[in-house]
Design an enzyme around this catalytic site. Sequence first.
Site, short mmCIF file in Angstrom:
data_model
loop_
_atom_site.label_atom_id
_atom_site.label_comp_id
_atom_site.label_asym_id
_atom_site.label_seq_id
_atom_site.Cartn_x
_atom_site.Cartn_y
_atom_site.Cartn_z
CG MET A 46 -12.38 -0.82 -2.31
SD MET A 46 -13.47 -0.28 -0.97
CE MET A 46 -12.62 -0.91 0.45
CB ILE A 91 -12.12 4.44 0.59
CG1 ILE A 91 -13.23 4.98 -0.32
CG2 ILE A 91 -12.63 4.19 2.01
CD1 ILE A 91 -14.31 3.96 -0.64
CG HIS A 92 -6.07 2.04 2.39
ND1 HIS A 92 -6.21 1.36 3.57
CD2 HIS A 92 -4.73 2.11 2.14
CE1 HIS A 92 -5.00 1.03 4.03
NE2 HIS A 92 -4.10 1.48 3.19
CB ALA A 93 -5.50 7.40 0.30
CG HIS A 113 -3.41 5.25 5.73
ND1 HIS A 113 -2.56 4.79 6.71
CD2 HIS A 113 -3.67 4.18 4.94
CE1 HIS A 113 -2.32 3.51 6.52
NE2 HIS A 113 -2.98 3.11 5.45
#
Length: 106
Positions: free
Chosen positions: A74, A77-79, A82
């Site tokens: 996660m 995926i978050h990176a 961004h």
Amino acid sequence: MEDTALMASIMGLIVHSGNTKSECMEAIQLAKKGQIEAAKEKIKLANESLIEAHQAQTGLLSQEARGEKVEVSMLLIHAQDHLMNAITFRDLAQEMIELYERIQGE
């Protein structure tokens, strides 16, 4: 890739992408005030941060291309989210600066 190196790459993506977005927001605010050249300088800084983010991403992509497994989490995926938002924000900021420049030239 060991966990520490993976985490460093992920955090590099997040930090540099965040810096890109912040520089772009500052650029828009400067353009809004009529400070077009200062806004363009902020975009240059944003582009430098974006290069750093891309380098972090390229390291992960190269590893995967070499057949070395990159664990998708996660946080990764978050990176990536961004990074994609930073790219979009930069593109829109450049368009807004151009519009402010045109408006102020009339």
